[in-house]
Structures are given as C-alpha cells and as structure tokens.
Enzyme design. Structure first.
Site, PDB file in Angstrom:
ATOM      1  N   HIS B 127       4.775   1.973   5.346  1.00  0.00           N
ATOM      2  CA  HIS B 127       4.559   1.287   4.061  1.00  0.00           C
ATOM      3  C   HIS B 127       4.580  -0.215   4.346  1.00  0.00           C
ATOM      4  CE1 HIS B 127       5.737  -0.194   0.041  1.00  0.00           C
ATOM      5  NE2 HIS B 127       5.329   0.963  -0.446  1.00  0.00           N
ATOM      6  N   ASP B 204      13.237   3.885   7.606  1.00  0.00           N
ATOM      7  CA  ASP B 204      12.887   3.694   6.197  1.00  0.00           C
ATOM      8  C   ASP B 204      12.897   5.080   5.558  1.00  0.00           C
ATOM      9  OD1 ASP B 204      11.599   3.578   3.771  1.00  0.00           O
ATOM     10  OD2 ASP B 204       9.816   2.551   4.503  1.00  0.00           O
ATOM     11  N   GLN B 207      11.117   7.708   1.200  1.00  0.00           N
ATOM     12  CA  GLN B 207      10.427   8.938   0.798  1.00  0.00           C
ATOM     13  C   GLN B 207      11.129  10.188   1.298  1.00  0.00           C
ATOM     14  OE1 GLN B 207       8.018   9.078  -1.278  1.00  0.00           O
ATOM     15  NE2 GLN B 207       7.445   6.916  -1.385  1.00  0.00           N
ATOM     16  N   LYS B 230      13.539   6.318  -6.481  1.00  0.00           N
ATOM     17  CA  LYS B 230      12.774   7.488  -6.041  1.00  0.00           C
ATOM     18  C   LYS B 230      13.689   8.703  -5.941  1.00  0.00           C
ATOM     19  CE  LYS B 230       9.694   4.655  -3.192  1.00  0.00           C
ATOM     20  NZ  LYS B 230       8.595   4.322  -4.099  1.00  0.00           N
ATOM     21  N   CYS B 368       0.143   1.028  -0.848  1.00  0.00           N
ATOM     22  CA  CYS B 368       0.844   0.020  -0.026  1.00  0.00           C
ATOM     23  C   CYS B 368       0.878   0.435   1.434  1.00  0.00           C
ATOM     24  CB  CYS B 368       2.254  -0.240  -0.536  1.00  0.00           C
ATOM     25  SG  CYS B 368       2.279  -1.062  -2.118  1.00  0.00           S
TER      26      CYS B 368
END
Lengths: 149, 410
Positions: B127, B204, B207, B230, B368
């Site tokens: 991302h 990261d 997600q 999220k 993104c």
C-alpha cells in the site's frame, strides 16, 4: 434504475463503445495530458487549429464510460468551432455540471445535454469534465504560445 | 466445515445497526470492508457511555473521572496486547493508524540509523502507506529503496527476496495481507530470513488483523502496525507494536505533553514507554472503542470468523469466475478477505456506480497501490472485501448485479 438510465443513456453507451476521434494526431498544434488522480483516469487531447478554428481534435487514454463518452462527444462538438466558441462551450458545459444553481436545461448544450444526467451522481462529475479540462489546457497552451511569439 | 455451519451470521448482523440500512431502495450489501469496516453496537455503546458518563482527560487528573478514563484507556491497550500476544503492555503504542505507525518507525527508528549505501527492502504489492514513508526516509538519508517483485499470480517472488536481502539491508517492511490482491504473504519466512542477517522487520498488518490471528511473539516480528477502523473499531486510532529493545532506544517521534517526565528550557527528560511515543492528549475514545471491538471479535472467535470469511472468498471466487469477461486480479494460493477483479467491457468506476444502485458497496480504483495496478496492466480494479457479517446470499446479489452491469454495457 431510472437514475442509471439517465446516467448511462444509449448515446453515452454508444460513444463509449464506438469512440469517435479516438486517435493520436502526429505533430499537433497543441496537446495536453489530463489525469484524475483519485481514480486514475487519463486522457490525452490533441488539437490542430487553422485560422482560429478547431480543424481537428482527438483523444486517447483510459477512463470509465462517462469519461470516455464525454471525450468522444466533445471532439465531435468542437470540430469547426472558433477558439472563442470552443472555450465558451467548455465554460457552459462546466457550468451546467458543476453549478448547483444552474438547471442543465437552461444551458445551450445541444447533443451534450445527455451528459448532464451525471449531475445526479456527484462523484462522477469529474469523470465527465476531465476531457474538457484537458482540451481547455491544450487550447490555452497554443494561445499562450501565440501570445509569447 | 462444522465451524462454518455453527457460525451464527444472522445474530452477528443484528449487532451492526447500519446493516439494516437501505441504499437506493435496496438492502445494503457492504463489501468494502478492506477500506473500512462497520461497527457493532458494543463499540458504539462503549464510546457513547464514555462521553455520557465516563469522559475526562487521562494520565493527569487526580479526580475520579480522570482516573476512570485513564483506566478505560489503558484497558484498551490491554485488549490490544492480548489480541496480538505482545510480551508487555508498553510495547503497544497507540497511534492515529497504520500510516502513522509506519511513519513513526521510518522516522524514529530508521532515519537515525540509515546512511548512504544502506538499503530498505519493501515489496511491489505494498500500500502507498508502506512505500512513501520509506521513500521519504531514503531521500533524507541517502539510503536506497529496493523492491521485491511479484509474480503474475500476485505472490512475492521469494527467491528474489532472498537475493535482494544483503548486508546492505537495514530494514525490511512488508504487508501481511495485500489490500489490492488479498495475497497472504509468508511473513514468518521473511522474518526468519531477515533475522538471519540481523535485519529488523516491520509488518503492515492493516489488512491481516481482521482476518488472521496474529501472534507477534511467535512471528518474532520487530514492528507490527495496524488500524482500528478496519477492525470494526473507530477511525483515528491505530497501533504500533514494537519490541522493547528497539522502542526503548528510539527517540520520540513527536514532542509535547504526556511524553515527558520533566521539562526545563535546558533539558527535557522523556517519559517511559509507551508514553514516550504518545505526545499530546491521545484518542481516548478511539482506544476505548478499539478495545471494545477486540473484545467483540474475541467473543465470536477470530478463528471462526476466518473460517467463515474463507468460505465466502471461495464461494465468491467460483461464482465470479463463472461470469464471462471477468478476470480475477490476484490468484495467490493463500488469500484472505477480498477479491479484486476487472470486466472486459466495463470500467471499474462504472461497475461501482451500477452496483451502488443495487445497494452493493464495493471499492473501485487503484486502492492506493498504483505499482500493483501497473504490474497487472490495469488502470484500476473493482474490489469486493468481506467481513464477519457478510453472507453467501450477499455474494449472490453481487454476482447478479455484475451480470446486470454487463447486460447494460454489452
């Protein structure tokens, strides 16, 4: 579904599928590159002028149906127009789509009127205006070139 | 399969008030969870109760309300610690979101360390928020950004990763799950290989955390970043997990109140972890809401949620593959939570508008992740992403709406 039919009218779907003037002009008088950074749509507009009249205008690039058909219809509408009339048409089109006070019916847009359904879909207005902004940038460029020569 | 059968999706749906909403006259089918998920009443009520009866600033008042609010805020931290199984509370830093967490590590950990000739290693499927902070720090220090390529299926080329990893590498930053493709990356393998060369790894996890149980100690990752919004929690709150051995040596990222022990014009002494990195009045309601979201997830079980979502993904993949002219973007063996696709005749934005009129909310655009779009030679994709409350029936609605869309544009 009625709103959708208003947005995706047959004429628009037709211009999306059968793009008019979808080609590059070699050595054009002017050229501009338009990008909508939010969605990634990209339009190149090529412009040839003769004696202050739009002799040829074309586009290529990638965009959604609204963006593509607006570009296609724009090239058809602009051919043969004087620079002043072409710029005025850009202003009218932009005005009709972006000014909340204006009723699209009150703006003389001719065949371009079918695109005013986009007003019901605020996030898509930018799709319809991208090619026009790009054309106006190309027109300004050639005018600036002339004025500085 | 038993898990899936016992999973009571209807009772979960009843906890999410927004799912009862109609969009353009149709029941909302919310398939944009990878952008942001919706909130159960348990989260909404936790925030409501705070503002109605428990709110005050934290960490500084002697009065009752301040003590209550401080306790609730720190309970949020305790929930996060348990959720990712961090060793201790002070390894959990509250930030505004994944983006700030990554910027914090780039500026506070990497910047003082990097010099010309050093390299930061990321991947082609990151991302923008796991690309740009590293570009900035490379520009500041003269270090170089190296990128692990991805395959046509949307998987990391692990042999290229191994080849790019060298004594010049000072940092590896990699997404756990790709937001544009759904690919689950082999982060344990990546961490082990990087550690063999003493290279720290930031993951990261924005997600990943809604879909995959994460144990930062088992992974042995050095930093793990994610967002509350999220994860069925509020916006504006995120987490940076960091190993104490790194965090304790890192200089503060922001200066201000609450991050100091004492201030004079000659010298300021910084506060202990985690407060050193939480300058200013923090997002109190955000931390409390995130804690409530985590407790809600744990009451259902992330394992059960993951199994349900896996079923949805498999069903959606087979259902969408049956649609003529539809191409799935990202066909990794290991995927979680989402399916990205394009249609031959219809641009993703037109798909988005058409589906919206049917009540179906998906994301369209470059997500993104422009390098991913460029890799697959598409300007944009349409993305349906799943959450714990989505149903198989909603996938049918999606497929039908896509067929309608194709009919209109054919």
């Amino acid at each position: 579904m009625d709103n959708l039919r208003e947005l995706y009218q047959e004429v628009i779907l037709d211009h999306n599928k059968n793009k008019r003037n979808y080609r590059k002009i070699e050595n054009p008088d002017s050229f501009a590159h338009g990008v909508n950074p939010l969605c990634g749509d990209q339009i190149d507009v090529y412009l040839n002028l003769r004696d202050g009249v739009v002799e040829d205008v074309s586009f290529d690039g990638q965009g959604c149906a609204i963006c593509t058909s607006s570009a296609s219809m724009m090239t058809v509408a602009l051919k043969g127009k004087t620079e002043a009339d072409a710029h005025a048409l850009f202003e009218s089109f932009h005005h009709a789509l972006t000014d909340d006070e204006v009723h699209p019916e009150d703006v003389p847009l001719g065949k371009l009127k079918v695109l005013t359904g986009v007003k019901e879909f605020p996030v898509r207005v930018k799709c319809a205006t991208l090619a026009w902004h790009t054309f106006d940038a190309a027109l300004k460029k050639v005018q600036d070139d002339i004025s500085t020569e | 399969m038993n898990n899936v059968a016992q999973y009571d999706v209807e009772s979960i749906r009843n906890d999410f008030p927004i799912l009862g909403k109609k969009i353009h006259g149709n029941p909302l089918v919310y398939l944009d969870n990878a952008a942001s998920s919706q909130h159960p009443v348990q989260v909404i009520n936790a925030i409501k109760e705070l503002y109605e009866s428990g709110y005050s600033n934290i960490h500084r008042g002697v009065h009752q309300l301040s003590q209550d609010a401080t306790k609730a805020y720190e309970n949020g931290r305790a929930s996060v610690r348990g959720f990712v199984n961090a060793d201790c509370m002070h390894e959990i830093i509250f930030t505004s979101g994944t983006t700030e967490s990554i910027n914090l590590v780039a500026q506070s950990y990497a910047r003082p360390l990097l010099k010309k000739g050093d390299e930061v290693l990321i991947t082609h499927m990151e991302h923008h928020s796991n690309i740009v902070p590293w570009q900035i720090v490379c520009e500041q220090t003269g270090a170089e950004l190296r990128v692990v390529p991805i395959s046509g299926r949307g998987e990391l080329e692990m042999d290229r990763f191994a080849a790019l990893l060298s004594e010049r590498t000072k940092m590896v930053a990699v997404g756990h799950v790709s937001n544009a493709l759904g690919t689950v990356n082999p982060i344990k393998e990546i961490i082990d290989q990087a550690h063999a060369l003493n290279v720290p790894v930031l993951v990261d996890g924005a997600q990943a955390v809604p879909h995959i149980p994460v144990d930062v100690q088992a992974l042995d990752c050095d930093f793990y970043a994610f967002s509350g919004h999220k994860l069925y929690g509020p916006t504006g709150i995120g987490v940076l997990y960091g190993k104490e051995k790194f965090l304790s040596k890192m200089p503060p990222y922001k200066g201000g109140g609450d991050m100091i022990l004492s201030v004079s014009f000659e010298k300021t002494e910084y506060n202990a972890l985690p407060y050193k990195f939480e300058a200013g009045t923090p997002n109190i309601a955000g931390a409390i809401g995130l804690g409530a979201a985590i407790e809600y997830i744990q009451s259902i079980g992330l394992g059960a949620i993951a199994a349900h979502e896996h079923g949805l993904l498999e069903y959606a993949t087979s259902k969408l593959r049956d649609i003529e002219g539809l191409r799935v973007i990202g066909e990794a063996d290991q995927k979680a939570g989402l399916i990205s696709f394009v249609l031959d005749q219809v641009h993703p934005h037109d798909i988005g508008t058409m589906l919206d009129m049917e009540g179906v909310a998906i994301r369209t655009g470059h997500h993104c992740a422009q390098p991913v779009m460029e890799h697959f030679k598409v300007p944009a994709t349409a993305r349906a992403s799943f959450g714990m409350y989505n149903t198989f029936g909603e996938i049918d609605v999606l497929a039908e709406a896509l067929n309608k869309t194709i009919g209109m544009f054919a």
